[in-house]
Scaffold this motif. Structure first.
Motif, PDB file in Angstrom:
ATOM      1  N   LEU A  61      33.814  14.483  20.550  1.00 47.48           N
ATOM      2  CA  LEU A  61      33.082  13.657  21.581  1.00 47.48           C
ATOM      3  C   LEU A  61      34.209  12.765  22.143  1.00 47.48           C
ATOM      4  N   GLY A  62      34.102  12.502  23.594  1.00 48.35           N
ATOM      5  CA  GLY A  62      35.188  11.674  24.154  1.00 48.35           C
ATOM      6  C   GLY A  62      36.435  12.634  24.335  1.00 48.35           C
ATOM      7  N   CYS A  63      36.167  13.957  24.712  1.00 51.66           N
ATOM      8  CA  CYS A  63      37.439  14.742  24.737  1.00 51.66           C
ATOM      9  C   CYS A  63      38.479  14.596  25.570  1.00 51.66           C
ATOM     10  N   GLY A  64      38.315  13.924  26.592  1.00 52.43           N
ATOM     11  CA  GLY A  64      39.239  13.376  27.559  1.00 52.43           C
ATOM     12  C   GLY A  64      40.080  14.791  27.919  1.00 52.43           C
ATOM     13  N   SER A  65      41.231  14.688  27.979  1.00 54.12           N
ATOM     14  CA  SER A  65      42.026  16.100  28.478  1.00 54.12           C
ATOM     15  C   SER A  65      41.992  17.070  27.731  1.00 54.12           C
ATOM     16  N   GLY A  66      41.302  17.322  26.633  1.00 57.73           N
ATOM     17  CA  GLY A  66      40.908  18.253  25.820  1.00 57.73           C
ATOM     18  C   GLY A  66      42.129  18.790  24.976  1.00 57.73           C
ATOM     19  N   VAL A  82      33.194  17.263  25.017  1.00 57.73           N
ATOM     20  CA  VAL A  82      32.124  16.627  25.887  1.00 57.73           C
ATOM     21  C   VAL A  82      32.882  15.253  26.159  1.00 57.73           C
ATOM     22  N   ASP A  83      32.645  14.892  27.505  1.00 55.85           N
ATOM     23  CA  ASP A  83      33.289  13.531  28.108  1.00 55.85           C
ATOM     24  C   ASP A  83      32.008  13.099  29.068  1.00 55.85           C
ATOM     25  N   VAL A  84      32.080  11.753  29.285  1.00 53.12           N
ATOM     26  CA  VAL A  84      31.040  11.328  30.076  1.00 53.12           C
ATOM     27  C   VAL A  84      31.758  11.408  31.643  1.00 53.12           C
ATOM     28  N   LEU A 106      28.708  15.039  29.073  1.00 52.72           N
ATOM     29  CA  LEU A 106      27.551  14.785  28.413  1.00 52.72           C
ATOM     30  C   LEU A 106      27.619  12.981  28.410  1.00 52.72           C
ATOM     31  N   ASP A 107      26.657  12.317  28.875  1.00 55.86           N
ATOM     32  CA  ASP A 107      26.448  10.849  28.704  1.00 55.86           C
ATOM     33  C   ASP A 107      25.794  10.671  27.621  1.00 55.86           C
ATOM     34  N   VAL A 108      26.242  10.066  26.457  1.00 57.08           N
ATOM     35  CA  VAL A 108      25.429   9.818  25.233  1.00 57.08           C
ATOM     36  C   VAL A 108      24.554   8.633  25.456  1.00 57.08           C
ATOM     37  N   PHE A 109      24.670   7.939  26.579  1.00 57.29           N
ATOM     38  CA  PHE A 109      23.403   6.930  26.666  1.00 57.29           C
ATOM     39  C   PHE A 109      22.314   7.484  27.527  1.00 57.29           C
ATOM     40  N   ASP A 110      22.444   8.579  27.930  1.00 55.64           N
ATOM     41  CA  ASP A 110      21.279   9.229  28.717  1.00 55.64           C
ATOM     42  C   ASP A 110      20.398  10.266  27.690  1.00 55.64           C
ATOM     43  N   THR A 111      19.457   9.459  27.067  1.00 57.73           N
ATOM     44  CA  THR A 111      18.649  10.088  26.174  1.00 57.73           C
ATOM     45  C   THR A 111      18.076  11.542  26.516  1.00 57.73           C
ATOM     46  N   GLN A 112      17.624  11.744  27.856  1.00 51.28           N
ATOM     47  CA  GLN A 112      17.285  13.010  28.017  1.00 51.28           C
ATOM     48  C   GLN A 112      18.204  13.912  28.190  1.00 51.28           C
ATOM     49  N   ALA A 113      19.540  13.576  28.285  1.00 52.18           N
ATOM     50  CA  ALA A 113      20.815  14.418  28.457  1.00 52.18           C
ATOM     51  C   ALA A 113      21.027  14.881  26.850  1.00 52.18           C
ATOM     52  N   ARG A 140      26.416  -0.362  21.079  1.00 52.70           N
ATOM     53  CA  ARG A 140      26.719   0.507  19.797  1.00 52.70           C
ATOM     54  C   ARG A 140      25.384   0.828  19.395  1.00 52.70           C
ATOM     55  N   ALA A 141      24.358   0.236  19.338  1.00 55.20           N
ATOM     56  CA  ALA A 141      23.166   0.583  18.567  1.00 55.20           C
ATOM     57  C   ALA A 141      22.574   1.728  19.195  1.00 55.20           C
ATOM     58  N   ARG A 142      22.737   1.670  20.376  1.00 55.55           N
ATOM     59  CA  ARG A 142      22.281   2.908  21.350  1.00 55.55           C
ATOM     60  C   ARG A 142      23.103   4.107  21.215  1.00 55.55           C
ATOM     61  N   PHE A 143      24.232   3.930  21.155  1.00 52.98           N
ATOM     62  CA  PHE A 143      25.574   5.042  20.800  1.00 52.98           C
ATOM     63  C   PHE A 143      24.968   5.529  19.442  1.00 52.98           C
ATOM     64  N   ALA A 144      24.919   4.619  18.480  1.00 53.54           N
ATOM     65  CA  ALA A 144      24.759   5.566  17.124  1.00 53.54           C
ATOM     66  C   ALA A 144      23.700   6.264  17.234  1.00 53.54           C
ATOM     67  N   ALA A 145      22.317   5.778  17.567  1.00 50.05           N
ATOM     68  CA  ALA A 145      21.071   6.626  17.896  1.00 50.05           C
ATOM     69  C   ALA A 145      21.474   7.791  18.457  1.00 50.05           C
ATOM     70  N   SER A 146      22.248   8.037  19.599  1.00 50.89           N
ATOM     71  CA  SER A 146      22.464   9.381  20.219  1.00 50.89           C
ATOM     72  C   SER A 146      23.233  10.066  19.188  1.00 50.89           C
ATOM     73  N   ILE A 147      24.028   9.593  18.590  1.00 49.72           N
ATOM     74  CA  ILE A 147      24.845  10.171  17.450  1.00 49.72           C
ATOM     75  C   ILE A 147      24.039  10.792  16.351  1.00 49.72           C
ATOM     76  N   GLY A 148      23.090   9.811  15.952  1.00 50.17           N
ATOM     77  CA  GLY A 148      22.169  10.439  15.078  1.00 50.17           C
ATOM     78  C   GLY A 148      21.328  11.556  15.507  1.00 50.17           C
ATOM     79  N   MET A 149      20.889  11.412  16.861  1.00 51.32           N
ATOM     80  CA  MET A 149      20.396  12.793  17.402  1.00 51.32           C
ATOM     81  C   MET A 149      20.865  13.901  17.421  1.00 51.32           C
ATOM     82  N   LEU A 150      22.170  13.819  17.940  1.00 51.88           N
ATOM     83  CA  LEU A 150      23.013  15.000  17.856  1.00 51.88           C
ATOM     84  C   LEU A 150      23.421  15.664  16.637  1.00 51.88           C
ATOM     85  N   LEU A 151      23.612  14.738  15.461  1.00 56.15           N
ATOM     86  CA  LEU A 151      23.987  15.455  13.937  1.00 56.15           C
ATOM     87  C   LEU A 151      22.793  16.137  13.507  1.00 56.15           C
TER      88      LEU A 151
END
Length: 255
Positions: A61-66, A82-84, A106-113, A140-151
Motif C-alpha cells: 500500500l503506497g507502493c510509489g516506484s515499486g 497500489v498507489d493513489v 487505488l484511493d483508500v479514501f474512495d469507499t466504492q473503489a 486517519r479514522a477513515r484510512f483505518a476503516a478502509s484498511i480493515g475492509m481490505l484485510l
C-alpha cells in the motif's frame, strides 16, 4: 482519497515530476522513500511473513516506484502494488516489473473503489512502510476503516513507521548536513511528512478489533540522500539518513 484531508493531487504532481526527472543523470530525481529492498523489505519480511496466510495476495500500500513491491513479489505468490497516483503506478510498472506482480491505482479514501478491490481480490495481507505519517490526522479514522475492509477476516497488516523521536532526528540531521534535495522536492509539492506514535496507531487499530501479534522498535533502513549544494551535481550526504522507527503486525479479531 478525497476532500480537504486528502493530498491526492499533491502526490500525483510529485510522482509525475519524479517520472519526468528519471533518467536525467545531471539531476537528483530519486524519491526520499527510494530505499533499496535489501535494506528495507528484506528485514521486514522476517518480521511478518510467518503470520500471513500465503494463499492471500500481498498488497504493498503506497507502493510509489515499486522498488519494495518487486522484492516482495519474489517471496509471495501474488503481490499487488497500489498507489493513489497514476503516475506512480506507471513508473512502477516500467521500472520494477516482475512476473505475477501487478500494479493498480487505488484511493483508500474512495469507499466504492475499496469495496470493488475487496470484491475482486478477497481478503488481502497488507505491507505498509512509512505511510501512516503522511496521512493527515483528521483522515486517519477513515484510512483505518478502509484498511480493515481490505484485510477482511483473514488478512494481516504489517506496518513500519517513523518513531516519536523522528522529528528531533530530522532537525538535527538537517542542521549538520543541510536540506536533502529529495526532502526539499517533497515539501515543494505541499506534502508534509510527520510522525505517528504507537498510541496513534493503537487508537486507529483498536484492541477491540485488532490483535498485535508482533511489534518492536528498530532504526529505519539507511536512506542514501543528497544535500543541497551550489554545484550542479548534488553531493552525497556524509552520513546515512536512518530515522528511528517501529513496526507492528496486526490481525483482525474474530467477530
Amino acid at each position: 482519497m478525497s476532500g480537504p484531508a486528502h493530498a491526492k493531487g499533491e502526490w500525483e504532481t510529485y510522482w509525475k515530476e519524479t517520472a519526468r526527472l528519471a533518467g536525467q543523470s545531471e539531476t537528483d530525481s530519486s524519491s526520499i522513500w527510494e530505499v533499496e529492498a535489501a535494506q528495507a523489505s528484506a528485514k521486514d519480511i522476517a518480521r511478518f511473513q510467518s503470520f500471513m496466510r500465503p494463499e492471500l495476495p500481498l498488497v504493498d500500500l503506497g507502493c510509489g516506484s515499486g522498488i519494495q513491491t518487486r522484492y516482495l513479489a519474489q517471496h509471495f505468490q501474488r503481490a499487488i502494488g497500489v498507489d493513489v497516483s497514476q503516475s506512480a503506478i506507471e513508473l512502477a510498472a516500467q521500472s520494477n516489473p516482475h512476473p505475477g506482480l501487478q500494479y493498480r491505482v487505488l484511493d483508500v479514501f474512495d469507499t466504492q473503489a475499496v469495496q470493488a478491490f475487496q470484491a475482486e481480490h478477497g481478503d488481502v495481507n497488507i505491507y505498509m512502510r512509512t505511510l501512516l505519517h503522511l496521512i493527515r490526522p483528521e483522515a486517519r479514522a477513515r484510512f483505518a476503516a478502509s484498511i480493515g475492509m481490505l484485510l477482511g477476516r483473514r488478512g494481516v497488516l504489517y506496518l513500519y513507521e517513523l518513531g516519536a523521536a523522528a522529528g528531533e532526528y530530522f532537525h538535527a540531521w538537517i542542521q549538520r548536513n543541510g536540506m536533502p534535495v529529495s526532502l526539499q522536492r517533497v515539501l515543494q509539492m505541499g506534502i508534509q511528512p510527520g510522525t505517528v506514535t504507537r498510541e496513534h496507531v493503537l487508537a486507529m487499530f483498536s484492541p477491540e478489533r485488532f490483535t498485535i501479534v508482533a511489534d518492536g522498535e528498530s532504526p529505519s533502513a539507511p536512506i542514501p540522500v543528497r544535500v543541497m549544494s551550489p554545484s550542479p551535481t548534488p553531493v552525497l550526504a556524509p552520513e546515512a539518513w536512518a530515522p528511528p522507527g517501529y513496526f507492528m503486525v496486526l490481525q483482525p479479531r474474530e467477530p
